[in-house]
Design a protein around this motif. Structure first.
Motif, short mmCIF file in Angstrom:
data_model
loop_
_atom_site.label_atom_id
_atom_site.label_comp_id
_atom_site.label_asym_id
_atom_site.label_seq_id
_atom_site.Cartn_x
_atom_site.Cartn_y
_atom_site.Cartn_z
N MET A 1 0.83 -1.20 0.00
CA MET A 1 0.00 0.00 0.00
C MET A 1 0.87 1.26 0.00
O MET A 1 1.68 1.46 0.89
N GLN A 4 -3.69 5.86 -0.26
CA GLN A 4 -4.97 5.61 0.42
C GLN A 4 -6.03 6.50 -0.17
O GLN A 4 -5.71 7.63 -0.59
N TYR A 49 -4.39 10.04 -0.55
CA TYR A 49 -3.19 10.27 0.26
C TYR A 49 -2.08 9.38 -0.27
O TYR A 49 -2.32 8.22 -0.56
N SER A 50 -0.88 9.93 -0.40
CA SER A 50 0.21 9.13 -0.97
C SER A 50 1.45 9.14 -0.08
O SER A 50 1.75 10.13 0.58
N PHE A 51 2.17 8.02 -0.11
CA PHE A 51 3.43 7.92 0.62
C PHE A 51 4.50 8.79 -0.03
O PHE A 51 5.57 8.98 0.52
N SER A 52 4.24 9.26 -1.25
CA SER A 52 5.23 10.08 -1.96
C SER A 52 5.03 11.57 -1.72
O SER A 52 5.73 12.39 -2.31
N PHE A 53 4.06 11.93 -0.90
CA PHE A 53 3.91 13.34 -0.55
C PHE A 53 5.03 13.74 0.39
O PHE A 53 5.62 12.87 1.05
N PRO A 54 5.33 15.03 0.49
CA PRO A 54 6.34 15.43 1.47
C PRO A 54 5.94 14.95 2.86
O PRO A 54 4.75 14.95 3.19
N PRO A 55 6.91 14.49 3.66
CA PRO A 55 6.55 13.87 4.95
C PRO A 55 6.29 14.89 6.06
O PRO A 55 7.09 15.03 6.99
N LEU A 68 -1.59 16.32 4.13
CA LEU A 68 -1.34 16.64 2.74
C LEU A 68 -2.19 15.68 1.91
O LEU A 68 -2.24 14.48 2.20
N ILE A 94 6.58 14.17 -4.55
CA ILE A 94 7.85 14.78 -4.92
C ILE A 94 8.82 13.82 -5.59
O ILE A 94 9.89 14.23 -5.99
#
Lengths: 261, 231
Positions: A1, A4, A49-55, A68, A94
């Protein structure tokens, strides 16, 4: 995953168009689509929602927290032949991998809702101040490029459109989804501390073209006022920066001659 | 890939998670370390991840970037061989799940935060208190929360909002993503002076202020004299 989704609604849409715009240079694309959402009172139907967004997360002024996210809105109007899907957000992935992943999700929805045409918005960086920003355009088919001329859009012959805003447009072609990319001229200004200025004037120019192409009426007055305020602000910033440079020059001027070191 | 190593599986009702990690001036880390040292909870589980570097290429460690993944490796602590990890310590009265966080690199930040929240749900956690530092003018301790009701509740303890902006890294993501799981959270920020040369340089004074507030909220008796000596 790695992603989301939060689905609020599953709208039924009639021959929809899709408009996309995420934060990029001068926030041109984001300002444009956010204004469209506000003026049309478009309704949120899904969040991504993505794991690749800025943390990071955002703490808002009222002390609550905002994640985000990227969002899908829809708008229906009996007067209009085509409904609308708007893809917006407060960030963009990003990493290139994340940008591909998300663009594909967006286009999956475009296919699901049988989107007639996709309008990607983006910025065209000029690096210099402009009295009136012009709008450039590119399209997935030659006929569409011809059509752009009717709206005084300058054809963009060569160049690159980076980030999710550009990638969506390119991937749409691979999937045979008719697509137009509108790019509004922006200086791409940054303050001395590295903050990017939001270019409302560029967004206004872009929206003027986009609303005509979509054949919808939106009240541009509030945006015009905002653009005026933003312009005054930029002028003040320039004045401050000019004074700052002046002060710097003074502070490094040579010492008076009667002082010996 | 991130995984949990269970040390014991205790029976718990609805523990409150306390979260801290080595963020701004290490305020969160000091508070959590101090709680573990003083309250002597039991270590119940650990989380390991292939995204945990021991050497970061970014400073501070919590500002991560896809191009700078850092270096993996092993740590030696008092001749003990260790891997970088997140630790979960359980206190039974009151029921607190004290979480000593660790920052993953860019590729693991969201994954680790979700894994932590999976673990919290397994343990029945419904509320969390996140500790961090903030570098602005304002009160010694200010707060943020996942909803306005909680902010109202915090006013009873004389704690108000006072920070607006991004909240980076492990603690920020665990706090925010909790919303997607209906885990309510509050955050206590201790006021500190940011240090450009060493962003994570410890500020025990700021940590002490947060610990005082936290003890008041949770009715904990903690001897703060050791921190007083350091500040």
């Amino acid at each position: 995953m790695t992603m989301q989704f939060k689905i609020y609604k599953e709208p039924e849409l009639r021959d929809p168009y899709m408009v996309t715009g995420l934060p990029g240079v001068g926030y041109v694309a984001k300002l444009s689509v956010d204004y469209l959402i506000k003026e049309l009172k478009a309704e949120l139907f899904e969040e991504l929602y993505s794991f690749s967004f800025p943390p990071y997360v955002l703490i808002k002024k009222d002390g609550t927290v905002e994640l985000l996210k990227n969002e899908f809105y829809y708008w229906k109007d009996i007067k209009s032949k085509n409904d609308l899907i708007i893809f917006a957000g407060n960030t963009q992935a990003i990493s290139p991998e994340g940008q591909y992943e998300i663009s594909n999700e967006v286009l999956n929805r475009a296919e699901k809702f049988k989107v007639r045409k996709l309008f990607a918005t983006a910025a065209y960086v000029t690096g210099r101040y402009l009295e009136k920003p012009r709008v450039y355009g590119a399209a997935t088919e030659p006929e569409l490029v011809e059509e752009l001329k009717k709206y005084d859009v300058l054809p963009m012959d060569a160049g690159s459109i980076s980030g999710t805003n550009g990638l969506l447009f390119g991937l749409a072609k691979l999937r045979r989804i008719q697509s137009v990319c509108l790019l509004s001229e922006t200086p791409g200004y940054m303050t001395p501390s590295g903050r990017v200025l939001a270019d409302v004037k560029a967004a206004q120019a872009l929206l003027e073209v986009l609303s005509k192409m979509l054949d919808i009426k939106i009240d541009m007055k509030p945006l015009e006022q905002e653009a005026k305020m933003a312009e005054d602000f930029v002028q003040k910033m320039e004045e401050l920066e000019r004074r700052w440079v002046e002060e710097m020059r003074k502070s490094v001027s040579p010492p008076p001659k009667d002082i010996y070191l | 890939m991130s995984w949990i190593k269970y040390i014991e599986k205790p029976v718990v009702k609805e523990p409150i998670a306390i979260v801290g990690s080595p963020g701004l001036r290490s305020v969160g880390k000091i508070v959590v370390d101090y709680l573990i040292e003083e309250l002597k909870p039991r270590l119940v589980a650990e989380l390991y991840s292939k995204h945990f570097p021991i050497l970061y290429q970014t400073s501070p460690s919590y500002v991560s970037h896809p191009d700078y993944p850092g270096q993996a490796g092993t740590l030696l602590k008092g001749r003990q061989v260790e891997l970088p990890k997140v630790e979960f310590h359980l206190l039974t009265n009151p029921e607190l799940l004290i979480t000593k966080g660790y920052h993953a690199n860019f590729n693991g930040q969201y994954e680790v935060a979700h894994k932590i929240l999976d673990f919290y749900q397994e343990f029945g956690v419904k509320r969390m208190i996140v500790i961090a530092g903030y570098g602005r003018e304002g009160k010694d301790v200010c707060c943020a929360a996942t909803d306005l009701e909680l902010i109202k509740e915090l006013k009873k303890y004389d704690i108000d909002i006072g920070y607006e902006g991004p909240f980076y890294g492990f603690s920020g993501l665990v706090f925010g993503l909790g919303m997607l799981r209906e885990i309510k959270g509050i955050c206590l920020f201790g006021k500190t002076q940011p240090s450009l040369e060493d962003p994570e340089y410890p500020d025990p004074k700021a940590a002490k202020a947060v610990l005082e507030t936290l003890s008041r909220m949770l009715n904990l008796t903690i001897d703060l004299s050791k921190l007083e000596k350091e500040s």
